[in-house]
Scaffold this motif. Structure first.
Motif, PDB file in Angstrom:
ATOM      1  N   ARG A  47       0.823  -1.204   0.000  1.00 25.48           N
ATOM      2  CA  ARG A  47       0.000   0.000   0.000  1.00 25.48           C
ATOM      3  C   ARG A  47       0.863   1.261   0.000  1.00 25.48           C
ATOM      4  NH1 ARG A  47      -4.529   1.854   4.497  1.00 25.48           N
ATOM      5  NH2 ARG A  47      -5.554   3.406   3.193  1.00 25.48           N
ATOM      6  N   LEU A  48       1.899   1.286   0.841  1.00 23.22           N
ATOM      7  CA  LEU A  48       2.763   2.458   0.904  1.00 23.22           C
ATOM      8  C   LEU A  48       3.488   2.685  -0.419  1.00 23.22           C
ATOM      9  CD1 LEU A  48       4.391   2.261   4.465  1.00 23.22           C
ATOM     10  CD2 LEU A  48       2.528   3.728   3.684  1.00 23.22           C
ATOM     11  N   ILE A  49       3.929   1.601  -1.043  1.00 23.35           N
ATOM     12  CA  ILE A  49       4.636   1.732  -2.325  1.00 23.35           C
ATOM     13  C   ILE A  49       3.678   2.202  -3.419  1.00 23.35           C
ATOM     14  CG2 ILE A  49       5.860   0.441  -4.125  1.00 23.35           C
ATOM     15  CD1 ILE A  49       7.085  -1.246  -1.862  1.00 23.35           C
ATOM     16  N   SER A  50       2.431   1.744  -3.353  1.00 25.25           N
ATOM     17  CA  SER A  50       1.425   2.198  -4.315  1.00 25.25           C
ATOM     18  C   SER A  50       1.162   3.697  -4.159  1.00 25.25           C
ATOM     19  CB  SER A  50       0.118   1.416  -4.118  1.00 25.25           C
ATOM     20  OG  SER A  50      -0.891   1.905  -4.981  1.00 25.25           O
ATOM     21  N   ILE A  51       1.119   4.167  -2.921  1.00 24.79           N
ATOM     22  CA  ILE A  51       0.925   5.595  -2.666  1.00 24.79           C
ATOM     23  C   ILE A  51       2.115   6.394  -3.180  1.00 24.79           C
ATOM     24  CG2 ILE A  51       0.794   7.337  -0.830  1.00 24.79           C
ATOM     25  CD1 ILE A  51      -0.901   5.316   0.754  1.00 24.79           C
ATOM     26  N   LEU A  52       3.324   5.875  -2.946  1.00 23.43           N
ATOM     27  CA  LEU A  52       4.523   6.538  -3.455  1.00 23.43           C
ATOM     28  C   LEU A  52       4.453   6.669  -4.974  1.00 23.43           C
ATOM     29  CD1 LEU A  52       7.428   7.624  -3.114  1.00 23.43           C
ATOM     30  CD2 LEU A  52       8.222   5.250  -3.297  1.00 23.43           C
ATOM     31  N   GLU A  53       4.041   5.604  -5.629  1.00 21.95           N
ATOM     32  CA  GLU A  53       3.909   5.634  -7.095  1.00 21.95           C
ATOM     33  C   GLU A  53       2.943   6.733  -7.537  1.00 21.95           C
ATOM     34  OE1 GLU A  53       1.993   2.886 -10.635  1.00 21.95           O
ATOM     35  OE2 GLU A  53       2.825   1.892  -8.861  1.00 21.95           O
ATOM     36  N   GLN A  54       1.817   6.842  -6.850  1.00 22.44           N
ATOM     37  CA  GLN A  54       0.825   7.869  -7.193  1.00 22.44           C
ATOM     38  C   GLN A  54       1.405   9.275  -7.043  1.00 22.44           C
ATOM     39  OE1 GLN A  54      -2.704   7.148  -4.789  1.00 22.44           O
ATOM     40  NE2 GLN A  54      -2.673   4.974  -5.289  1.00 22.44           N
ATOM     41  N   GLU A  55       2.165   9.491  -5.981  1.00 27.03           N
ATOM     42  CA  GLU A  55       2.753  10.808  -5.744  1.00 27.03           C
ATOM     43  C   GLU A  55       3.814  11.128  -6.795  1.00 27.03           C
ATOM     44  OE1 GLU A  55       1.621  13.052  -3.592  1.00 27.03           O
ATOM     45  OE2 GLU A  55       0.067  11.554  -3.202  1.00 27.03           O
ATOM     46  N   ILE A  56       4.573  10.120  -7.213  1.00 29.47           N
ATOM     47  CA  ILE A  56       5.571  10.337  -8.260  1.00 29.47           C
ATOM     48  C   ILE A  56       4.887  10.734  -9.561  1.00 29.47           C
ATOM     49  CG2 ILE A  56       7.250   9.184  -9.758  1.00 29.47           C
ATOM     50  CD1 ILE A  56       8.115   7.545  -7.305  1.00 29.47           C
ATOM     51  N   MET A  57       3.867   9.987  -9.924  1.00 31.03           N
ATOM     52  CA  MET A  57       3.199  10.243 -11.196  1.00 31.03           C
ATOM     53  C   MET A  57       2.509  11.603 -11.215  1.00 31.03           C
ATOM     54  SD  MET A  57       4.219   7.718 -12.807  1.00 31.03           S
ATOM     55  CE  MET A  57       3.354   7.980 -14.359  1.00 31.03           C
ATOM     56  N   ALA A  58       2.095  12.080 -10.043  1.00 29.30           N
ATOM     57  CA  ALA A  58       1.444  13.387  -9.969  1.00 29.30           C
ATOM     58  C   ALA A  58       2.423  14.531 -10.223  1.00 29.30           C
ATOM     59  CB  ALA A  58       0.791  13.564  -8.602  1.00 29.30           C
ATOM     60  N   THR A  59       3.725  14.270 -10.029  1.00 32.83           N
ATOM     61  CA  THR A  59       4.728  15.325 -10.232  1.00 32.83           C
ATOM     62  C   THR A  59       5.352  15.284 -11.624  1.00 32.83           C
ATOM     63  OG1 THR A  59       6.632  14.013  -9.448  1.00 32.83           O
ATOM     64  CG2 THR A  59       5.308  15.149  -7.779  1.00 32.83           C
ATOM     65  N   ILE A  60       5.112  14.220 -12.367  1.00 35.55           N
ATOM     66  CA  ILE A  60       5.745  14.023 -13.668  1.00 35.55           C
ATOM     67  C   ILE A  60       4.845  14.550 -14.785  1.00 35.55           C
ATOM     68  CG2 ILE A  60       6.547  12.272 -15.315  1.00 35.55           C
ATOM     69  CD1 ILE A  60       8.384  12.689 -12.953  1.00 35.55           C
ATOM     70  N   PRO A  61       5.372  15.316 -15.746  1.00 35.64           N
ATOM     71  CA  PRO A  61       4.558  15.762 -16.879  1.00 35.64           C
ATOM     72  C   PRO A  61       3.886  14.576 -17.575  1.00 35.64           C
ATOM     73  CG  PRO A  61       6.692  16.871 -16.889  1.00 35.64           C
ATOM     74  CD  PRO A  61       6.763  15.813 -15.821  1.00 35.64           C
ATOM     75  N   ARG A  62       2.648  14.762 -17.945  1.00 33.19           N
ATOM     76  CA  ARG A  62       1.865  13.656 -18.511  1.00 33.19           C
ATOM     77  C   ARG A  62       2.508  13.068 -19.771  1.00 33.19           C
ATOM     78  NH1 ARG A  62      -2.920  11.739 -17.345  1.00 33.19           N
ATOM     79  NH2 ARG A  62      -3.226  13.423 -15.847  1.00 33.19           N
ATOM     80  N   ARG A  63       3.204  13.894 -20.518  1.00 34.99           N
ATOM     81  CA  ARG A  63       3.812  13.396 -21.765  1.00 34.99           C
ATOM     82  C   ARG A  63       4.873  12.337 -21.503  1.00 34.99           C
ATOM     83  NH1 ARG A  63       6.515  18.074 -20.598  1.00 34.99           N
ATOM     84  NH2 ARG A  63       8.809  17.955 -20.646  1.00 34.99           N
ATOM     85  N   MET A  64       5.374  12.261 -20.243  1.00 38.73           N
ATOM     86  CA  MET A  64       6.431  11.320 -19.912  1.00 38.73           C
ATOM     87  C   MET A  64       5.900   9.985 -19.390  1.00 38.73           C
ATOM     88  SD  MET A  64       9.048  14.037 -18.090  1.00 38.73           S
ATOM     89  CE  MET A  64      10.331  12.823 -17.762  1.00 38.73           C
ATOM     90  N   HIS A  65       4.591   9.882 -19.155  1.00 36.05           N
ATOM     91  CA  HIS A  65       4.032   8.656 -18.606  1.00 36.05           C
ATOM     92  C   HIS A  65       4.247   7.486 -19.560  1.00 36.05           C
ATOM     93  CE1 HIS A  65       1.068  10.815 -15.655  1.00 36.05           C
ATOM     94  NE2 HIS A  65       2.292  11.296 -15.612  1.00 36.05           N
ATOM     95  N   THR A  66       4.365   6.303 -18.989  1.00 34.47           N
ATOM     96  CA  THR A  66       4.651   5.130 -19.818  1.00 34.47           C
ATOM     97  C   THR A  66       3.559   4.876 -20.852  1.00 34.47           C
ATOM     98  OG1 THR A  66       3.640   3.737 -18.107  1.00 34.47           O
ATOM     99  CG2 THR A  66       6.022   3.953 -18.079  1.00 34.47           C
ATOM    100  N   LYS A  67       2.323   5.203 -20.508  1.00 34.80           N
ATOM    101  CA  LYS A  67       1.235   4.936 -21.453  1.00 34.80           C
ATOM    102  C   LYS A  67       1.287   5.883 -22.657  1.00 34.80           C
ATOM    103  CE  LYS A  67      -2.093   7.846 -18.944  1.00 34.80           C
ATOM    104  NZ  LYS A  67      -3.383   7.842 -18.217  1.00 34.80           N
ATOM    105  N   ASN A  68       2.085   6.955 -22.543  1.00 37.43           N
ATOM    106  CA  ASN A  68       2.241   7.902 -23.637  1.00 37.43           C
ATOM    107  C   ASN A  68       3.560   7.706 -24.376  1.00 37.43           C
ATOM    108  OD1 ASN A  68      -0.205   9.142 -23.013  1.00 37.43           O
ATOM    109  ND2 ASN A  68       0.746  10.498 -21.527  1.00 37.43           N
TER     110      ASN A  68
END
Length: 311
Positions: free
Chosen positions: A282-303
């Protein structure tokens, strides 16, 4: 036999030193030695050969410590179950992150994380990829943030985003006349690099199609810092390749000396890496969410588009 005693013998096995193990467990060395001895007396076996330096486990000690690690993991799961049932987000999360990512990602993540989850204690270390892998396997880290793939079957990789590499040019560089670069434009004799041992060094040499053992300019400056590479280019001739996130605080003049590569752009995959039998999901999942919230959307793996992954 207690859970705490099992934690102590695992610590001694991990650090191969009673003194270091005691320090990491926040107790005195005499207390550590006494508790390990009490466990040995209760079990009727000797767990460590103290005559050797560093300390090593005995033959029976190896088997018992391996079982202790299993028992400790199961006991931690009980704590997670209780915390999840109560809907509480608390505990300790030990994170390793590569130095070429840490200063550009973690400040924003930490600020947001600690505001939302004040009962979670974050412990963060900047390590090389090799160090992170070693610490994950020994149970000293809960997760690592690093460039992947690491190609280790005992580890689990969860890709988060792709970060492009850009060229940063000195004022006098002949490459300033170009709008976009081709990797073959980079002269190895003009290139500033990190020390050997950093995965980013190897990635940059791969971008430039150079051997990892290639001889660089006669003058060598050995550094672990991306910021130092920037300064060396600012104050001297040459070029360096930087991860895209490191440009966040660039001035207008510095941005004028940044050049992107032609498509497909060389990029590195950034992932959260855990041991395959990892805890604290759970803690690692939350960390992942916080990381993704700070990263520009164009850099996400799905893009992922028009990029070339560099290993």
């Amino acid at each position: 036999m207690t859970i705490v005693q099992l934690e102590y013998i695992v610590a001694v096995d991990t650090y191969r030193s009673f003194g270091t193990a005691a320090e990491k467990c926040f107790i005195t060395q005499p207390t550590m030695s006494m508790q390990v001895q009490k466990l040995e007396e209760a079990l009727g076996v000797i767990l460590f050969d103290r005559s050797k330096q560093p300390v090593v486990p005995t033959e029976i000690g190896i088997e018992i410590i391996e079982q202790a690690r299993i028992i400790l993991k199961e006991s931690y799961k009980i704590r997670e179950l209780i915390s999840d049932r109560k809907g509480e987000v608390e505990g300790e999360l030990r994170i390793g992150i590569i130095p070429t990512m840490a200063p550009y990602l973690m400040p924003g993540v930490i600020s947001s994380f600690m505001t939302k989850y004040p009962r979670v204690h974050l412990h963060i270390w900047e390590y090389t990829t090799e160090q992170i892998i070693h610490e994950l396997k020994n149970g000293l880290l809960d997760c690592g943030i690093l460039s992947t793939p690491v190609k280790d079957k005992s580890l689990q990789e969860n890709p988060l985003f792709y970060e492009c590499f850009v060229a940063y040019l000195s004022k006098s560089s002949i490459l300033n006349s170009k709008k976009n670069l081709d990797p073959k434009d980079i002269d190895l004799n003009e290139l500033w690099l990190l020390n050997e041992g950093h995965c980013m060094r190897n990635q940059i040499l791969n971008i430039c199609n150079k051997e990892k053992s290639a001889q660089i300019k006669p003058f060598q400056y050995n550094t672990d810092s991306v910021e130092t590479l920037k300064r060396m280019v600012d104050m001297n001739k040459g070029v360096t390749l930087l991860p895209e996130l490191s440009m966040a605080d660039f001035s207008v003049k510095q941005l004028d000396r940044v050049r992107y590569f032609k498509s497909p752009q060389p990029s590195r995959e950034i992932s959260i890496v855990t041991h395959r039998n990892f805890l604290k999901k759970r803690l690692i999942s939350i960390l992942e969410q916080e990381i993704m919230a700070t990263i520009p959307r164009r850099m996400h793996t799905k893009n992922k588009k028009e990029i070339l992954e560099i290993y």
